[in-house]
Write a protein that holds these residues in place. Sequence first.
Motif, PDB file in Angstrom:
ATOM      1  N   LEU A  12      -9.174   8.130  -1.512  1.00 43.58           N
ATOM      2  CA  LEU A  12      -7.996   8.727  -0.983  1.00 43.58           C
ATOM      3  C   LEU A  12      -8.251   9.763   0.265  1.00 43.58           C
ATOM      4  CD1 LEU A  12      -5.807   9.609  -4.108  1.00 43.58           C
ATOM      5  CD2 LEU A  12      -5.346   7.759  -2.499  1.00 43.58           C
ATOM      6  N   VAL A  57      -8.190   0.806  -4.220  1.00 48.19           N
ATOM      7  CA  VAL A  57      -8.342   2.397  -4.158  1.00 48.19           C
ATOM      8  C   VAL A  57      -8.291   3.050  -5.491  1.00 48.19           C
ATOM      9  CG1 VAL A  57      -7.060   4.148  -2.978  1.00 48.19           C
ATOM     10  CG2 VAL A  57      -7.426   1.985  -1.880  1.00 48.19           C
ATOM     11  N   ILE A  74      -4.286   5.505  -9.961  1.00 46.19           N
ATOM     12  CA  ILE A  74      -4.869   6.118  -8.695  1.00 46.19           C
ATOM     13  C   ILE A  74      -5.707   7.468  -9.144  1.00 46.19           C
ATOM     14  CG2 ILE A  74      -4.827   7.140  -6.442  1.00 46.19           C
ATOM     15  CD1 ILE A  74      -3.240   4.752  -5.411  1.00 46.19           C
ATOM     16  N   GLY A  95       0.653  -1.223   0.085  1.00 55.93           N
ATOM     17  CA  GLY A  95      -0.072  -0.077  -0.027  1.00 55.93           C
ATOM     18  C   GLY A  95       0.643   1.181  -0.065  1.00 55.93           C
ATOM     19  N   THR A 103      -0.658   3.939  -2.519  1.00 55.72           N
ATOM     20  CA  THR A 103      -2.206   4.382  -1.831  1.00 55.72           C
ATOM     21  C   THR A 103      -1.711   5.603  -0.715  1.00 55.72           C
ATOM     22  OG1 THR A 103      -3.076   2.021  -2.352  1.00 55.72           O
ATOM     23  CG2 THR A 103      -4.339   3.574  -0.757  1.00 55.72           C
TER      24      THR A 103
END
Length: 322
Positions: A298, A292, A55, A22, A25
């Motif tokens: 976010l 995500v 993202i 992650g 992210t």
Amino acid sequence: MKSLASLLDKRVLFLGGKGGVGKTTCASAMALAASRAGRRVLLVSTDPAHSTADIFEQPIGPEAVPLLPNLHGLEIDGAFEARHYVARVKDQIKDLFGHHILKEANKQIDLAASMPGAEEMALFDRIGALVRGDDPRFDLIVFDTAPTGHTLRLIRMPELMEAWIRALSKSRHAMLGIEQDDKSDPVMISLTDRLEGLREFRAQLLSPRTTAFVLVLVAERLPIEETARAIDQLKEAGVTIGGLVVNRVLPATSPDPFLRSRHQQEQVYLDEIDRRFGAHGKVRVPQLPSDVHGVKTLESIAEMLLTETQKHRNTENSLLKP
Ligand SMILES: Nc1ncnc2c1ncn2[C@@H]1O[C@H](COP(=O)(O)OP(=O)(O)OP(=O)(O)O)[C@@H](O)[C@H]1O
Ligand SMILES: [Mg+2]
């Protein structure tokens, strides 16, 4: 639990950790939060497998592009940087030598650029410039890094390079002899410049006021071990550890026996994380029901990273409900 909010005041943040835990992210969420707080942020991906573009659902390339107000994105590409670097060096020497020598020198430069490690070197140069604050458009640079090993090597590089350049300068100095002044020798000037740049890079990297490294992990055995190693290496290098993010924590109570059993196992690891990494601030981020993507998710992750909680976050967060 301590939040990561104080880190938004730094000038350089690195997010690192094992593959897939992650990093991208969390780096994106921190960058977004800082930009909302009014800082001019550049989110930089140094991982050759860039995913910041996914993202933010828009293309990002080797030059900074605006993503949102106060937020730019940049994906550093070693090959692109190496080509740029070569062009720059060729330009620098074109007035120094005659046609024949120049042709030979350019050939040597092309050769050097195709050597293993050249792209990593060029990547390192670009990171160095960003860490030194060479781009006045930004107050905060957030690095979304490649999995740990690669990044830790980059962090040790200024130190290694400094020693190397110092040795080169010494032999150049010996070669020039006492008659010729170092200050008028173009090679010496270039080595001295480089040494200065490296010193500044290292100073910024090691300054706790400027730089912090955030380690992302999930509550499993291998990521825990990797985090322990990374903490040791960062400490040894003298880089400040800003905190840990324990990502993808499962819901504490669930009607599903499978999830309950997974959670029980996870609890053992969560306890181990608290025990072994007690000296560092930690935040937990729950496992979300889906991947995500986009600003909304976010935002919620940023809130979890930045909000102080009395005890561990109740992982029965509303986000878990579809
Ligand atoms: N808390 C979470 N809940 C659900 N999905 C998550 C969570 N955190 C990350 N993910 C998803 O897990 C995947 C890996 O996350 P991410 O890309 O941020 O990891 P990474 O550490 O950057 O990976 P890599 O090492 O490949 O660069 C992505 O699909 C992301 O959307
Ligand atoms: Mg990533």
